[in-house]
Enzyme design. Structure first.
Site, PDB file in Angstrom:
ATOM      1  N   GLU A 174     -47.600 -27.953   2.816  1.00  0.00           N
ATOM      2  CA  GLU A 174     -47.392 -27.795   4.263  1.00  0.00           C
ATOM      3  C   GLU A 174     -48.714 -27.953   5.019  1.00  0.00           C
ATOM      4  O   GLU A 174     -49.158 -27.046   5.736  1.00  0.00           O
ATOM      5  CB  GLU A 174     -46.735 -26.447   4.563  1.00  0.00           C
ATOM      6  CG  GLU A 174     -45.330 -26.364   3.983  1.00  0.00           C
ATOM      7  CD  GLU A 174     -44.541 -25.130   4.405  1.00  0.00           C
ATOM      8  OE1 GLU A 174     -45.165 -24.130   4.797  1.00  0.00           O
ATOM      9  OE2 GLU A 174     -43.309 -25.169   4.338  1.00  0.00           O
ATOM     10  N   GLU A 361     -38.726 -28.079  -0.842  1.00  0.00           N
ATOM     11  CA  GLU A 361     -38.396 -26.679  -0.515  1.00  0.00           C
ATOM     12  C   GLU A 361     -37.207 -26.674   0.418  1.00  0.00           C
ATOM     13  O   GLU A 361     -37.196 -27.408   1.411  1.00  0.00           O
ATOM     14  CB  GLU A 361     -39.547 -25.973   0.204  1.00  0.00           C
ATOM     15  CG  GLU A 361     -40.695 -25.583  -0.663  1.00  0.00           C
ATOM     16  CD  GLU A 361     -41.726 -24.715   0.067  1.00  0.00           C
ATOM     17  OE1 GLU A 361     -41.341 -23.946   0.965  1.00  0.00           O
ATOM     18  OE2 GLU A 361     -42.913 -24.833  -0.271  1.00  0.00           O
TER      19      GLU A 361
HETATM   20  C1  BG6 Z   1     -42.875 -22.315   2.969  1.00  0.00           C
HETATM   21  C2  BG6 Z   1     -43.955 -22.094   1.935  1.00  0.00           C
HETATM   22  O1  BG6 Z   1     -43.448 -22.246   4.231  1.00  0.00           O
HETATM   23  O2  BG6 Z   1     -41.886 -21.386   3.107  1.00  0.00           O
HETATM   24  C3  BG6 Z   1     -43.585 -21.136   0.821  1.00  0.00           C
HETATM   25  O3  BG6 Z   1     -44.412 -23.303   1.373  1.00  0.00           O
HETATM   26  C4  BG6 Z   1     -42.807 -19.992   1.400  1.00  0.00           C
HETATM   27  O4  BG6 Z   1     -44.756 -20.738   0.172  1.00  0.00           O
HETATM   28  C5  BG6 Z   1     -41.540 -20.529   2.040  1.00  0.00           C
HETATM   29  O5  BG6 Z   1     -42.541 -18.970   0.499  1.00  0.00           O
HETATM   30  C6  BG6 Z   1     -40.610 -19.478   2.602  1.00  0.00           C
HETATM   31  O6  BG6 Z   1     -41.322 -18.618   3.457  1.00  0.00           O
HETATM   32  P1  BG6 Z   1     -41.274 -17.042   3.228  1.00  0.00           P
HETATM   33  O7  BG6 Z   1     -42.191 -16.463   4.184  1.00  0.00           O
HETATM   34  O8  BG6 Z   1     -39.846 -16.643   3.453  1.00  0.00           O
HETATM   35  O9  BG6 Z   1     -41.689 -16.830   1.825  1.00  0.00           O
END
Ligand code: BG6
Length: 469
Positions: A174, A361
């Protein structure tokens, strides 16, 4: 219509070292920026050399010791791919050493060998929300051009070491996030100026392109991509000012992809710098380096948002402040759920970049309840992922080249924003509470078997719902 994904589509999950491994000072590992934000990337920055308070990430889910069990569970679900990151501080604990830490290198050898046993393809992020803390205190983080050299030394070391084991790589997780959280992204203080942040980002973009070049030289049959936080915005209204504000909002993050796929700064960004009196030092050699562009574009997608010329409507979203969409429902954490957005985003990115895409993701953070019989019925997660995957398939039918899908947090892990354990993403439940108690025992949720059947059928078991379902 029957759903069927391409035969070579990679299915799996994504994790990050600092959110799963634990063992935060074991086998010579140095302190990372993540270790120094024990309450998550929005929490206080703590110099743990001075004040060694403990945090939930120190042990996390103890993947460092339990990875064989976890990889076996991923294999049971049918994973053909696992996205993970290497902790830079296991390899170069302070970041500026000339020789790597052998124990750190050996750990990832063991991990990749374990994955190989089950034919799980590794997709490795070089830097996922962490860097050596020493480089921040002694060098000023990515604000210092010297950090490019330290990073490429690290990249070269791991390319050479794992060249026969890893063929898919990503540079910075990101990368656009630094604009919103500069400490985690580029190791700068939170009150840094826009100019300082963009200069540090520039160094990171140069480092990314140098890593691409090195990867191509050292592992000619590898593919290396970038990674964007896919924060797609729709205009809140058709008011021309809102449409233009949305255009600019999307440029704010697409800019990173433009540089990484085209090899130079786009004109709109040069105009933005000029009008905002942001002076970036870009050398001729940097311009040459940037020409090494990525092979594919990867991104995270959790939600869409809206763009408007009225800044007062912004609310806290994932990493960004976002304007909510009045037509969408949100998760327990206020993240708006928009499966159509992933189809829209895939089309947008493919048309813009003309490179294969990888969804690295996507997932739903939710509170799970263990029933008295031990089961966890996470139908909400199944619904979320089903609906997103149906739209991914639509995008493939639209003609978008999608290499694979790795859902976020296939096993419960520590959330990035606030280091929460209660915000679970996994198909596998981990017995861990926010106070650190818990046996760490792993247990499949209902979604485990659901995802297993999706992978086994290559998407055929996904459910296309009618609009009123
Ligand atoms: C993304 C990141 O922004 O979102 C991850 O690459 C992160 O590392 C994921 O865990 C979800 O965000 P969060 O804050 O719910 O863990």
């Amino acid at each position: 219509m029957t759903i069927k994904f391409p035969n070579d589509f990679l299915w799996g999950g994504a994790i990050a070292a600092n959110q799963v491994e634990g063992a935060y000072r074991e086998d010579g590992k140095g302190l990372s920026s993540s270790d120094c934000t024990p309450n998550g990337l929005f929490g206080d920055i703590v110099d743990r050399n001075q004040n060694n308070i403990t945090g939930i990430k120190d042990r996390a889910i103890d993947f460092y010791h339990r990875y064989p069990e976890d990889i076996a569970l991923f294999a049971e679900m049918g994973f053909t791919c696992l996205r993970l990151s290497i902790a830079w501080t296991r390899i170069f604990p302070n970041g500026d050493e000339t020789q790597p830490n052998e124990k750190g290198l050996a750990f990832y050898d063991r991990l990749f060998d374990e994955m190989e046993k089950y034919n799980i393809t590794p997709l490795v992020t070089l830097s996922h929300y962490e860097m050596p803390y020493y480089l921040i205190t002694q060098y000023g983080g990515w604000g210092n051009r010297k950090v490019i050299e330290f990073f490429t030394r690290y990249a070269k070391t791991v390319f050479e070491r794992y060249k026969n084991k890893v063929k898919y790589w990503l540079t910075f997780n990101e990368i656009n996030m630094s604009l919103h959280e500069p400490f985690t992204g580029v190791g700068l203080a939170r009150n840094s100026t826009k100019e300082q942040i963009y200069q540090a980002i520039h160094h990171q973009l140069v480092a990314s392109s140098q890593a691409v070049k090195l990867c191509h030289e050292i592992i000619p049959d590898a593919k290396i991509g970038n990674m964007l936080l896919g924060a797609v915005a729709y205009p809140l209204t058709p008011k021309p000012e809102d449409v233009w504000a949305t255009h600019n909002e999307n440029h704010g993050w697409l800019f990173f992809g433009d540089v990484q796929t085209r090899g130079y700064y786009p004109t709109y960004m040069r105009r933005y710098f000029k009008e905002n009196n942001i002076n970036i030092n870009i050398t001729d050699q940097d311009k040459e380096d940037l020409k090494s562009t990525v092979d594919f574009v990867s991104f995270s997608y959790y939600m869409s948002c809206c763009g408007t010329s009225d800044d007062s409507l912004r609310q806290k979203g994932n990493i960004l402040d976002m304007v909510p969409n009045p037509y969408l429902k949100a998760s327990e954490w206020g993240w708006q759920i928009d499966p159509t957005g992933i189809r829209y985003l895939l089309n947008l990115l493919y048309e813009r970049f003309q490179k294969p895409l990888f969804i690295v993701e996507n997932g739903l953070g939710a509170k799970d309840e263990v029933q008295p019989d031990g089961s966890i019925n996470d139908d909400y997660r199944i619904d979320y992922m089903n609906d997103h995957l149906v739209q991914v398939h639509e995008a493939i039918e639209d003609g978008v080249e999608v290499l694979g899908y790795t859902s976020w947090g296939p096993i419960d892990l520590i959330s990035a924003s606030k280091a929460e354990v209660t915000k679970r993403y996994g198909f596998i439940y981990v017995d861990l509470n926010q106070d650190g108690s818990g046996s760490l025992q792993r247990r499949p949720k209902k979604s485990f078997y659901w995802y297993q059947s999706v992978i086994k059928s290559n998407g055929q078991t996904l459910k296309i719902k009618s609009s009123n379902e």
